[in-house]
Design a protein around this motif. Sequence first.
Motif, mmCIF file in Angstrom:
data_model
loop_
_atom_site.group_PDB
_atom_site.id
_atom_site.type_symbol
_atom_site.label_atom_id
_atom_site.label_comp_id
_atom_site.label_asym_id
_atom_site.label_seq_id
_atom_site.Cartn_x
_atom_site.Cartn_y
_atom_site.Cartn_z
ATOM 1 N N TYR A 123 -15.758 26.881 -25.011
ATOM 2 C CA TYR A 123 -15.970 27.060 -26.450
ATOM 3 C C TYR A 123 -16.545 28.446 -26.722
ATOM 4 O O TYR A 123 -16.005 29.217 -27.533
ATOM 5 C CB TYR A 123 -16.908 25.968 -26.957
ATOM 6 C CG TYR A 123 -17.330 26.099 -28.407
ATOM 7 C CD1 TYR A 123 -16.584 25.502 -29.417
ATOM 8 C CD2 TYR A 123 -18.470 26.807 -28.765
ATOM 9 C CE1 TYR A 123 -16.964 25.604 -30.745
ATOM 10 C CE2 TYR A 123 -18.858 26.924 -30.090
ATOM 11 C CZ TYR A 123 -18.107 26.322 -31.081
ATOM 12 O OH TYR A 123 -18.500 26.439 -32.383
ATOM 13 N N GLY A 130 -19.632 26.942 -37.622
ATOM 14 C CA GLY A 130 -18.522 26.403 -36.846
ATOM 15 C C GLY A 130 -17.803 25.293 -37.586
ATOM 16 O O GLY A 130 -17.752 25.267 -38.818
ATOM 17 N N GLY A 131 -17.241 24.336 -36.822
ATOM 18 C CA GLY A 131 -16.578 23.198 -37.432
ATOM 19 C C GLY A 131 -15.558 23.586 -38.479
ATOM 20 O O GLY A 131 -14.744 24.486 -38.281
ATOM 21 N N TRP A 164 -13.685 22.896 -34.075
ATOM 22 C CA TRP A 164 -14.440 21.738 -34.564
ATOM 23 C C TRP A 164 -14.328 20.560 -33.609
ATOM 24 O O TRP A 164 -15.277 19.783 -33.445
ATOM 25 C CB TRP A 164 -13.916 21.307 -35.937
ATOM 26 C CG TRP A 164 -12.562 20.655 -35.859
ATOM 27 C CD1 TRP A 164 -11.345 21.270 -35.935
ATOM 28 C CD2 TRP A 164 -12.295 19.266 -35.636
ATOM 29 N NE1 TRP A 164 -10.337 20.354 -35.773
ATOM 30 C CE2 TRP A 164 -10.888 19.116 -35.594
ATOM 31 C CE3 TRP A 164 -13.102 18.144 -35.480
ATOM 32 C CZ2 TRP A 164 -10.276 17.877 -35.387
ATOM 33 C CZ3 TRP A 164 -12.490 16.897 -35.261
ATOM 34 C CH2 TRP A 164 -11.094 16.781 -35.225
ATOM 35 N N THR A 193 -16.964 20.662 -30.488
ATOM 36 C CA THR A 193 -18.354 20.315 -30.803
ATOM 37 C C THR A 193 -18.476 18.860 -31.237
ATOM 38 O O THR A 193 -19.468 18.195 -30.934
ATOM 39 C CB THR A 193 -18.908 21.244 -31.895
ATOM 40 O OG1 THR A 193 -18.015 21.241 -33.025
ATOM 41 C CG2 THR A 193 -19.038 22.666 -31.383
ATOM 42 N N TRP A 201 -21.116 22.548 -36.997
ATOM 43 C CA TRP A 201 -20.351 22.067 -35.847
ATOM 44 C C TRP A 201 -19.628 20.749 -36.115
ATOM 45 O O TRP A 201 -19.237 20.058 -35.189
ATOM 46 C CB TRP A 201 -21.263 21.910 -34.630
ATOM 47 C CG TRP A 201 -21.637 23.200 -33.980
ATOM 48 C CD1 TRP A 201 -21.515 24.468 -34.505
ATOM 49 C CD2 TRP A 201 -22.200 23.361 -32.674
ATOM 50 N NE1 TRP A 201 -21.967 25.402 -33.618
ATOM 51 C CE2 TRP A 201 -22.401 24.751 -32.483
ATOM 52 C CE3 TRP A 201 -22.578 22.480 -31.670
ATOM 53 C CZ2 TRP A 201 -22.933 25.275 -31.304
ATOM 54 C CZ3 TRP A 201 -23.116 23.003 -30.498
ATOM 55 C CH2 TRP A 201 -23.290 24.376 -30.321
#
Length: 346
Positions: free
Chosen positions: A77, A113-114, A125, A128, A185
């Motif tokens: 990641y 993120g996400g 995404w 996580t 996330w």
Amino acid sequence: MAKKRLTWVDAVKGLLMIFVVIGHYPVKLDQPWITFIYWFHMPAFFILSGLFFKPVPQNERILPYVKKRFMQLMIPYFFFLIVITALRYILAIASNNFTLNYLRQDLYDLLLGGRFAGGSYGVIWFITTLFAAYILFLLITRYFKPIVQIIILAIFYAIAQWEGQYVENLPGTIKEASLTIIIPWNLDVALLAVVYLGIGYYLKKFIKDIHWSLWIASTLFITYHMYLTWHDRFDYHLSLKFIRYGEPIYDLLIPFAFVISLLGIIQWITKKIRLKIFEFIEKHSIVIMYMHISVDKFANDFIAYGLLGYTILGLAISIIISVLMQRFVPVAPFLLGQPHVKKVSP
């Protein structure tokens, strides 16, 4: 026996990775093929994770299990996050689009993120969310009895459904509405993902060797709803990334039925022949997952292609990158979250 099992699992994962690539095709299609893919392809990954989930024995510590999963998921990641960001910033500087405001907003999106990290980061995404769902399920299965585990998952599912319905009622598109939920996330989506993971774990006896009657029932169920959707008589969508869920019955039945239908046919085929092309794709799935969107963003200014060209290019270039990494980068297994994979000889 274990080898045979892994053969069909690898084939399924390879096929699902093709669906991941197709699902990110940026052009709207005339027919709802992308909608059908989103019905099952991401839940399938969580269900497969549950299928081979192993609880922590009572006499062992949880931390080593979390650390191992962190190395498998989060090292790739962060590595690909750095690689993709570096490539984007090089292009931004070259096109004079790199400004302080651009950098500030970009770093904010990457930190969250996400669903907030779009474009070339469209898949992050999932990682996580999977990591969070794994830790949740690890804790649930370690500290609670089976009946309590089911109750906890039911509560998580109810919360996830409530959130999905809440987002549905917000103004704007689903994507715009989901971005008003500031949770990094996509950790909130883990509440639904852990339920799919639990389905794979608790129903592994049925899933690992799918009975023909269950396969027929699932396939008829899915085919019927696909027919209704094709003729605009059924409006169902599922997008875990943007919290597009909130149909308590269908959010369970449709992904599960699709997974049973898909796995059933793959299990039947692999009893006769090995689907080596899908197994090959699975071996390079990490790079494919992270890089196929970036491949398109680099290539679409120079090459005109449709869905087929997009899919082939995204797979081929990503596989080439993966092969080169494994041949010429000594730390490639570590960076790809596969520390036990032998380096490919030049």
